[in-house]
Design a protein around this motif. Structure first.
Motif, PDB file in Angstrom:
ATOM      1  N   LEU A  74       0.831  -1.200   0.000  1.00 20.34           N
ATOM      2  CA  LEU A  74       0.000   0.000   0.000  1.00 20.34           C
ATOM      3  C   LEU A  74       0.866   1.251   0.000  1.00 20.34           C
ATOM      4  O   LEU A  74       0.606   2.206  -0.741  1.00 20.34           O
ATOM      5  N   ARG A  75       1.909   1.243   0.802  1.00 18.41           N
ATOM      6  CA  ARG A  75       2.798   2.410   0.878  1.00 18.41           C
ATOM      7  C   ARG A  75       3.668   2.539  -0.375  1.00 18.41           C
ATOM      8  O   ARG A  75       3.969   3.660  -0.808  1.00 18.41           O
ATOM      9  N   ALA A  76       4.047   1.431  -0.970  1.00 20.00           N
ATOM     10  CA  ALA A  76       4.963   1.468  -2.106  1.00 20.00           C
ATOM     11  C   ALA A  76       4.254   1.505  -3.456  1.00 20.00           C
ATOM     12  O   ALA A  76       4.711   2.181  -4.385  1.00 20.00           O
ATOM     13  N   LEU A  77       3.134   0.783  -3.577  1.00 21.34           N
ATOM     14  CA  LEU A  77       2.511   0.588  -4.891  1.00 21.34           C
ATOM     15  C   LEU A  77       1.106   1.151  -5.002  1.00 21.34           C
ATOM     16  O   LEU A  77       0.531   1.158  -6.098  1.00 21.34           O
ATOM     17  N   GLY A  78       0.524   1.617  -3.908  1.00 17.89           N
ATOM     18  CA  GLY A  78      -0.828   2.145  -3.958  1.00 17.89           C
ATOM     19  C   GLY A  78      -1.871   1.077  -3.682  1.00 17.89           C
ATOM     20  O   GLY A  78      -1.558  -0.095  -3.444  1.00 17.89           O
ATOM     21  N   SER A  79      -3.136   1.476  -3.747  1.00 19.04           N
ATOM     22  CA  SER A  79      -4.223   0.599  -3.315  1.00 19.04           C
ATOM     23  C   SER A  79      -4.379  -0.640  -4.183  1.00 19.04           C
ATOM     24  O   SER A  79      -4.620  -1.738  -3.674  1.00 19.04           O
ATOM     25  N   MET A 367       5.284  -9.077  -5.228  1.00 20.66           N
ATOM     26  CA  MET A 367       4.799  -7.735  -4.892  1.00 20.66           C
ATOM     27  C   MET A 367       5.564  -7.159  -3.700  1.00 20.66           C
ATOM     28  O   MET A 367       5.859  -5.955  -3.662  1.00 20.66           O
ATOM     29  N   VAL A 368       5.902  -7.989  -2.733  1.00 12.75           N
ATOM     30  CA  VAL A 368       6.665  -7.512  -1.568  1.00 12.75           C
ATOM     31  C   VAL A 368       8.076  -7.121  -1.985  1.00 12.75           C
ATOM     32  O   VAL A 368       8.600  -6.081  -1.556  1.00 12.75           O
ATOM     33  N   ARG A 377      14.205   3.171  -2.940  1.00 14.20           N
ATOM     34  CA  ARG A 377      14.509   4.281  -3.827  1.00 14.20           C
ATOM     35  C   ARG A 377      13.739   5.548  -3.443  1.00 14.20           C
ATOM     36  O   ARG A 377      14.304   6.632  -3.393  1.00 14.20           O
ATOM     37  N   ARG A 378      12.443   5.388  -3.159  1.00 14.80           N
ATOM     38  CA  ARG A 378      11.590   6.553  -2.941  1.00 14.80           C
ATOM     39  C   ARG A 378      11.727   7.126  -1.539  1.00 14.80           C
ATOM     40  O   ARG A 378      11.614   8.338  -1.333  1.00 14.80           O
ATOM     41  N   GLU A 379      11.959   6.281  -0.543  1.00 17.34           N
ATOM     42  CA  GLU A 379      12.025   6.747   0.846  1.00 17.34           C
ATOM     43  C   GLU A 379      13.321   6.262   1.497  1.00 17.34           C
ATOM     44  O   GLU A 379      13.295   5.446   2.427  1.00 17.34           O
ATOM     45  N   GLY A 446       2.244   5.972  -0.861  1.00 17.32           N
ATOM     46  CA  GLY A 446       2.671   6.988   0.097  1.00 17.32           C
ATOM     47  C   GLY A 446       2.407   6.545   1.516  1.00 17.32           C
ATOM     48  O   GLY A 446       1.641   5.609   1.760  1.00 17.32           O
ATOM     49  N   ALA A 447       3.037   7.221   2.465  1.00 13.07           N
ATOM     50  CA  ALA A 447       2.880   6.866   3.870  1.00 13.07           C
ATOM     51  C   ALA A 447       1.443   7.049   4.344  1.00 13.07           C
ATOM     52  O   ALA A 447       1.007   6.383   5.289  1.00 13.07           O
TER      53      ALA A 447
END
Length: 462
Positions: A74-79, A367-368, A377-379, A446-447
């Motif tokens: 959810l935090r990395a790939l969205g809903s 997915m994990v 990379r993003r955070e 996102g967080a």
């Protein structure tokens, strides 16, 4: 409530990975790949699962919330990415729970060969009897009730069962060292690469279990850095166990005898010790493995459904906590109901569940691993109490390994899924999932992704 300590966590994960496959499937593995070939398959499989486990170890320490991969994706790939990961893993967990509900009466049949009474019907050539099904159904009700009243009683039960399981394994090892034959282990390799692949394709199903730790992360009472380490240790312990089983069992039975054995591990124990009672003792160890795996995956599946419900991905009914026991009672009852139904389909369900669950577990692992790479990379500044060494390399290898395992299930491969049973289970599950997915608002990563998803669902309802 934080009640799980170090041993509780290790027992939960190890017990989940060491279910009943080591008793009921060992003969098939050795026949397919040979004694060393089957052991080699578990070495390869252990490395692959260790790579995936390292990505989990970092993420569970960074995001210790019930639901594990649900929150990572959810935090990395969205809903939508989170739904795919979570829904795939739920089927993986449910398949193990249902597998154990079928494996238990099959094990009891070894101890009581005359138990088959009350013919019901025939499924894929297997006659289902009322007495056989009743063992699985009554056990399913008992395990469900245990988890309904709280995780602490379930964890104590898990610890006792794991200790008995280890004792049975130790006796098998002693028997192999004192009475085993190197001649019986011949041929060391059979079937070539396809033989090893036949064993390797079962690895996701047999090793799934370390990921139960993230599902219960909110209930642990030790530093989260240690949780990540214990997760990695649990994978190493399971790898060693399966390799040991392949070598010890093959040393106790001549190839022609092993080929005809329905429970090769038990028959090998009988030969190594010269006592049927020892074979029956190992079967009791197998039953301990059944209940540890069953118990752990009922915990994991119910917590994952709970997390999806809290995020508004599935009906809120699954997200209700019992007012007294503080367990996701409705989710526990739902998983328990599915395990009650499974024995009615007879022994053929064992193979169907292994394969249908296995490919979905691989999807969740993929997915994990992708989530791990994206968040690295993003955070880069995200707090990571446990940080995986060479993270980018490990993550990339985990992605590649997951894709490689997934390919093994496709048509044309040595371990391709069968129609209509295995593909039918997968199809029905994903048709139901598609109904939820299409109704769910698309929310970016996102967080705060969960908060935004909940807000979007509530706004749509109003």
């Amino acid at each position: 409530m934080r009640v799980l300590g170090r041993w509780d966590i290790l027992a939960l994960a190890f017990g989940a990975m060491i279910g009943f496959g080591w008793v009921v499937l060992t003969g098939e593995f050795i026949n397919a790949a040979g004694s060393l070939g089957s052991a080699l398959a578990f070495v390869i499989g252990g490395v692959i699962i260790a790579l995936v486990g390292l990505t989990y170890a970092e993420l569970v320490a960074a995001m210790p919330q019930a639901g594990g991969e649900h929150h990572y994706a959810l935090r990395a790939l969205g809903s939508r990415g989170a739904f795919v990961a979570s829904w795939a893993m739920v089927l993986g967990y449910v398949s193990v729970v249902a597998f154990e509900a079928v494996a238990l009466p099959q094990t009891v049949l070894y101890l009581a060969p005359d138990m088959q009474v009350g013919y019901l019907w025939t499924v894929a050539g297997y006659e289902v009897h009322a007495s056989w099904a009743a063992v699985g159904i009554v056990s399913a009700i008992a395990i469900t009730a245990l988890n309904y009243i709280g995780i602490r009683p379930a964890s104590v039960f898990q610890t006792v069962a794991v200790l008995f399981l280890l004792a049975a394994g130790a006796l098998l090892l002693v028997g192999s060292l004192t009475g085993g034959s190197a001649t019986d282990m011949q041929p060391l390799f059979t079937g070539g690469v396809p033989g090893i692949v036949t064993v390797l394709v079962a690895v996701p199903f047999l090793f799934v279990g370390f990921d139960v730790i993230p599902q219960s992360a909110s209930e642990v009472k030790i530093p989260y850095r240690q949780v990540g380490r214990i997760l990695v240790v649990s994978v190493a312990c399971a790898s060693a166990w399966y390799i040991l089983i392949m070598l010890t069992v093959s040393s106790g039975l001549a190839p022609e005898v092993l080929a005809q054995s329905e429970l090769a591990s038990a028959d090998s124990m009988t030969e190594l010790w010269g006592s049927r009672a020892m074979g029956q003792l190992l079967v009791l160890g197998g039953i301990a493995g059944i209940v540890t795996s069953w118990n752990a995956f009922l915990i994991g599946a119910s917590r994952l459904l709970y997390a999806m419900a809290v995020s508004r991905m599935i009906p809120a009914w699954f997200g209700r906590l019992h007012p007294r026991f503080r367990t996701p009672g409705n989710a526990v009852l739902f998983i328990g109901a599915l395990s009650v139904i499974a024995p009615l389909f007879g022994q053929p369900m064992l193979v169907w569940l292994v394969n249908a669950g296995g490919i979905n577990i691989v999807v969740a692992y993929l997915m994990v691993a992708l989530s791990f790479l994206v968040l690295r990379r993003r955070e880069p500044g995200m707090a990571r109490p446990f940080r995986t060494p060479a993270g980018t390399v490990v993550g990339a290898l985990a992605v590649a390994a997951s894709i490689g395992l997934g390919v093994l299930y496709l048509p044309g491969m040595p371990a391709a899924l069968t129609w209509p049973y295995e593909w039918g289970i997968i199809g029905l599950w994903w048709v139901l999932g598609a109904a939820y997915l299409l109704r769910m608002p698309g929310v970016g990563p996102g967080a705060d992704a969960e908060a935004r998803l909940i807000g979007a669902v509530e706004q749509r309802r109003s």
